[in-house]
Motif scaffolding. Structure first.
Motif, PDB file in Angstrom:
ATOM      1  N   ARG A   1       2.402  -1.106  15.027  1.00 57.31           N
ATOM      2  CA  ARG A   1       2.957  -0.100  14.129  1.00 57.31           C
ATOM      3  C   ARG A   1       4.479  -0.103  14.102  1.00 57.31           C
TER       4      ARG A   1
ATOM      5  N   VAL B   1       2.485  -2.188  10.809  1.00 58.74           N
ATOM      6  CA  VAL B   1       1.109  -2.009  10.344  1.00 58.74           C
ATOM      7  C   VAL B   1       0.395  -1.132  11.369  1.00 58.74           C
TER       8      VAL B   1
ATOM      9  N   THR C   1      -6.184  -0.245   7.744  1.00 59.97           N
ATOM     10  CA  THR C   1      -4.831   0.177   8.090  1.00 59.97           C
ATOM     11  C   THR C   1      -4.516   1.527   7.460  1.00 59.97           C
ATOM     12  N   SER C   2      -3.394   2.098   7.860  1.00 53.23           N
ATOM     13  CA  SER C   2      -2.978   3.391   7.295  1.00 53.23           C
ATOM     14  C   SER C   2      -2.655   3.281   5.816  1.00 53.23           C
ATOM     15  N   ASP C   3      -2.422   2.072   5.337  1.00 53.43           N
ATOM     16  CA  ASP C   3      -2.194   1.851   3.908  1.00 53.43           C
ATOM     17  C   ASP C   3      -3.479   1.590   3.142  1.00 53.43           C
TER      18      ASP C   3
ATOM     19  N   GLU D   1      -5.619  -0.907   3.707  1.00 62.08           N
ATOM     20  CA  GLU D   1      -5.994  -2.326   3.674  1.00 62.08           C
ATOM     21  C   GLU D   1      -7.128  -2.574   4.659  1.00 62.08           C
TER      22      GLU D   1
END
Length: 526
Positions: free
Chosen positions: A35, A251, A268-270, A272
């Motif tokens: 991260r 990430v 992921t936090s996005d 993905e």
């Protein structure tokens, strides 16, 4: 799926990098996600933004026996830029009356220093050192370099040899019981407990009495990384990339994907989705791994209860004072002990073994005890960490995470306490009054903010009490780096053999993952 690999590792600390390097050398396609914008975890070396050229190792500095670790050799880290310094006057305890108790890399010189405090204790020190050299070499080192075995099998195996039986006998004691039984001088007792215990375990905890003779018998003492602690992280990263490993920073994982009862990827936090054909490994703490990243339906109630009962260290939270200096500290005691100009780890504020119950009481109550601190001036040994002719220095102190019941109280108390530490340092090194260019402090709360993995400011990521050792670290059923979910593993400091910069949780996890995948490697220990 746009992105898929043989395996994914969560978190970019040194254990994760060690694991990734071995798996990639075995031919696997492994992705590590971190991260932050750099990997290495606590192996951090930061340049002071207000004073360019001054570098500070804000979390990890003193490293024990790194150059003897199997992964250091196997991954050829010196070829990748790693280099270590092991100063001869390794540790010194400065007493309030101007004496110095010294630990040297030359054991005979250590014994001579002990003799100046107690001839009887010096003889006891030599006896325990000599007895434990083969125990460290033949038993404890092998245990640390391998996945743990169940406690009953370990006890049975150790019971078959005289050395093993001796280890079991001494190990039944607590560190406090050991020093009170074996030594007489209160300063020697205090020094042994600090150097060999306080930084890692609760000194009252039974099962750790062997720690003191084991560390005294160790052939390697405290070391520092040339170029700063981050140099080891860079060397590990180079080893990973040379082996074909992939690293993605900035990430953050938000969920471990479980399909068909098996770990198959990470979201992921996005948003993905990254797929894992064979495994996912978490280097994060149990609360993050089990309660934050796994959906509740994948965590049985009994596992959830074990995670909830996982304990962090009461006395591990670290407070630091960091200095930019015109000159290195010059200690008053150097008039009688001229070698102090080249002392590595310096301990202050500790005179008597009876201070320990007070320290523990303050931690339990969330109040500040009398200052007992230790630190170094790295630039005495590695001038590259400051501008020419200048220096950096630091002192660390174990202080309660929840100050007066709330960790946020440190935000208003931090600078005041830093000044108290500087006053104590100045009593021993009067030249600091005119040598300090600037300073900054960091509390255990700051540590947790920077590294959420170190919950409650615990840099060891889990106490060694509450049965959290060996096969029961972090808890029964997860002590062999495997979780209850096939394909999901652990490799962080919350696993055997625990925290500090050792790389051994990652090294041992590499053995388990490789064995489960049917990979055979010459580096496996016998």
């Amino acid at each position: 799926m746009a992105d898929e690999h043989d395996g994914i590792i969560l978190g970019g600390g040194h254990n994760a990098l060690v694991l990734q390097a071995y798996l990639c050398k075995a031919g696997l396609d492994v992705l590590l996600v971190e991260r932050k914008n750099v990997v290495g975890g606590a192996l951090t070396t930061l340049e002071d933004p207000a004073y360019p050229g001054f570098y500070h190792n804000t979390h990890a500095f003193f490293q024990r026996a790194i150059t003897t670790m199997p992964w250091y050799r196997d991954l050829e880290l010196e070829r990748h830029g790693a280099s270590y310094i092991e100063p001869e006057l390794n540790v010194v305890l400065l007493t309030s009356d101007g004496r110095a108790l010294e630990w040297w890399t030359d054991f005979d010189r250590t014994v001579k220093s002990f003799e100046s405090f107690s001839a009887r204790d010096a003889a006891t020190l030599r006896r325990w050192h000599d007895e434990f050299v083969p125990i460290v070499r033949d038993i404890l080192t092998a245990e640390a370099f391998s996945p743990p075995v169940p406690a009953d099998l370990r006890r049975a195996a150790l019971g078959r040899s005289a050395a093993g039986r001796r280890l079991l006998e001494v190990g039944e004691l607590s560190p406090l019981e050991f020093v009170h039984r074996e030594f007489e001088n209160p300063t020697i007792k205090a020094g042994l407990l600090f150097f060999n215990g306080l930084r890692e375990v609760d000194l009252r905890a039974k099962g750790f009495g062997h720690h003191i003779p084991a560390l005294l018998a160790s052939p390697v003492k405290a070391q520092m990384s040339r170029g700063g602690s981050a140099a080891l992280a860079r060397a590990l990263e180079y080893a990973v990339r040379e082996a074909g490993g992939k690293i993605r920073t900035l990430v953050a994982p938000s969920r471990i994907v479980v399909e068909g009862g098996k770990a198959t990827g990470v979201v992921t936090s996005d948003g993905e989705l990254i797929g894992a054909r064979k495994f996912v490994v978490s280097s994060l703490n149990p609360h993050q791994t089990y309660l934050e990243l796994l959906e509740e339906r994948h965590v049985p109630a009994e596992v959830k209860d074990k995670v909830a009962n996982f304990r962090y260290n009461l006395i591990a939270p670290l407070f630091s004072l960091n200095l930019n200096l015109r000159d290195a500290p010059r200690y008053k005691a150097a008039a009688e002990y001229p070698e102090l100009d080249r002392a590595f780890m310096v301990i202050m504020g500790l005179d008597h073994v009876d201070q320990y119950p007070e320290i523990i009481r303050h931690h339990e109550q969330g109040t500040i005890p009398g200052t007992v601190m230790w630190g170094a001036c790295p630039t005495v040994f590695d001038p590259t960490q400051a501008p020419a002719g200048r220096h950096t220095g630091f002192m660390w102190e174990k202080l309660p995470y929840r100050l007066r019941g709330d960790a946020r109280n440190w935000d208003s108390e931090r600078e005041r306490h830093g000044r108290a530490m500087l006053r104590l340092w100045g009593k021993h090194a009067p030249n600091l009054e005119g040598a300090v260019i600037s300073s900054f402090t960091r509390s255990a709360l700051d540590l947790e903010r920077c590294f959420p993995n170190m919950r409650e400011g615990d840099l060891l990521v889990g106490a060694f009490t509450n049965g959290q050792i060996g096969c029961n670290r972090p808890f029964p059923g997860a002590g062999l780096y495997r979780t209850h979910i096939p394909g999901l593993y652990l490799c962080g400091a919350s696993s055997h053999p625990g925290g500090n910069i050792t790389g051994l949780p990652g090294y041992n996890a590499a053995q388990v993952v490789s064995a489960d995948l049917g990979l055979k490697a010459a580096w496996f220990p016998s």
